[in-house]
Design a protein around this motif. Structure first.
Motif, PDB file in Angstrom:
ATOM      1  N   UNK A 102       0.839  -1.200   0.000  1.00 37.10           N
ATOM      2  CA  UNK A 102       0.000   0.000   0.000  1.00 37.10           C
ATOM      3  C   UNK A 102       0.876   1.254   0.000  1.00 37.10           C
ATOM      4  N   UNK A 103       0.345   2.305  -0.588  1.00 38.59           N
ATOM      5  CA  UNK A 103       1.045   3.590  -0.520  1.00 38.59           C
ATOM      6  C   UNK A 103       0.846   4.181   0.874  1.00 38.59           C
ATOM      7  N   UNK A 104       1.586   5.237   1.162  1.00 37.81           N
ATOM      8  CA  UNK A 104       1.495   5.890   2.472  1.00 37.81           C
ATOM      9  C   UNK A 104       0.055   6.370   2.734  1.00 37.81           C
ATOM     10  N   UNK A 105      -0.570   6.950   1.737  1.00 41.46           N
ATOM     11  CA  UNK A 105      -1.937   7.465   1.890  1.00 41.46           C
ATOM     12  C   UNK A 105      -2.922   6.318   2.147  1.00 41.46           C
ATOM     13  N   UNK A 106      -2.761   5.219   1.422  1.00 41.34           N
ATOM     14  CA  UNK A 106      -3.649   4.072   1.624  1.00 41.34           C
ATOM     15  C   UNK A 106      -3.487   3.479   3.027  1.00 41.34           C
ATOM     16  N   UNK A 107      -2.244   3.416   3.510  1.00 45.17           N
ATOM     17  CA  UNK A 107      -2.013   2.915   4.876  1.00 45.17           C
ATOM     18  C   UNK A 107      -2.640   3.827   5.912  1.00 45.17           C
ATOM     19  N   UNK A 108      -2.501   5.148   5.732  1.00 47.20           N
ATOM     20  CA  UNK A 108      -3.101   6.088   6.682  1.00 47.20           C
ATOM     21  C   UNK A 108      -4.618   5.984   6.688  1.00 47.20           C
ATOM     22  N   UNK A 134      -6.865   4.805   9.851  1.00 42.45           N
ATOM     23  CA  UNK A 134      -7.917   5.689  10.349  1.00 42.45           C
ATOM     24  C   UNK A 134      -9.253   4.961  10.444  1.00 42.45           C
ATOM     25  N   UNK A 135      -9.488   4.015   9.546  1.00 42.81           N
ATOM     26  CA  UNK A 135     -10.735   3.263   9.573  1.00 42.81           C
ATOM     27  C   UNK A 135     -10.805   2.220  10.676  1.00 42.81           C
ATOM     28  N   UNK A 136      -9.670   1.931  11.320  1.00 44.45           N
ATOM     29  CA  UNK A 136      -9.659   0.931  12.385  1.00 44.45           C
ATOM     30  C   UNK A 136     -10.188   1.460  13.710  1.00 44.45           C
ATOM     31  N   UNK A 137     -10.078   2.748  13.924  1.00 44.78           N
ATOM     32  CA  UNK A 137     -10.445   3.332  15.209  1.00 44.78           C
ATOM     33  C   UNK A 137     -11.607   4.292  15.064  1.00 44.78           C
ATOM     34  N   UNK A 138     -12.373   4.400  16.125  1.00 47.83           N
ATOM     35  CA  UNK A 138     -13.504   5.328  16.125  1.00 47.83           C
ATOM     36  C   UNK A 138     -12.995   6.760  16.275  1.00 47.83           C
ATOM     37  N   UNK A 139     -13.673   7.678  15.623  1.00 45.94           N
ATOM     38  CA  UNK A 139     -13.301   9.093  15.743  1.00 45.94           C
ATOM     39  C   UNK A 139     -13.963   9.678  17.002  1.00 45.94           C
TER      40      UNK A 139
END
Length: 153
Positions: free
Chosen positions: A132-138, A142-147
């Protein structure tokens, strides 16, 4: 070419390759069993005479796992964690049959299917974010944790 698979996997070649690898691992384990055996050693051939079953057992498990994994990938047309789970079940069943017990075979099937399916689902040694690219990893992280907004609801 099967969709979802980078290159066609020949189940026969995979089976032979992993059977030989399993036999090598079995030979290694059998050597240790012979070296640390409380029985009087009859020489180097005890690796094959007394503990040769270990070599065959490991070879069978490796070959069955690889063959079933590649065959299910060809049949299903996908190379994903389900193939590893099915192959793990087949290899685990062999582990239980060695104990001459159907409950042990079913338990081995369940254990190895869960272990191998989970391992493959999580991305194996490379992990899910490999390639994955850096943006895809970020974005993935971000989708793993609740905001904070989700937490206030």
């Amino acid at each position: 070419m099967v969709s979802g698979i980078n290159e066609e996997r020949d189940w026969k070649a995979e089976t032979v390759k992993y059977t030989l690898g399993g036999a090598g691992l079995g030979l290694f384990v059998s050597s240790f069993q012979t070296a640390y055996s409380p029985r009087k050693s009859g020489g180097a051939l005890d690796v094959f005479k007394k503990y040769g079953g270990t070599i065959g057992y490991m070879a069978a498990m490796g070959g069955v796992f690889a063959g079933v994994d590649a065959a299910t990938a060809q049949i299903r047309g996908k190379d994903d964690y389900v193939n590893s789970a099915i192959a793990g079940c087949a290899a685990g069943f062999i582990a239980g049959i060695r104990k001459r017990s159907i409950p042990a075979a079913v338990g081995g099937c369940a254990f190895f299917a869960t272990a191998m399916g989970t391992y493959d689902y999580s991305g194996g040694f490379d992990g899910k974010m490999h390639g994955m690219t850096r943006e895809e990893r970020d974005e993935y992280r971000a989708g793993l944790f609740a905001s904070e907004k989700d937490m206030k609801r």
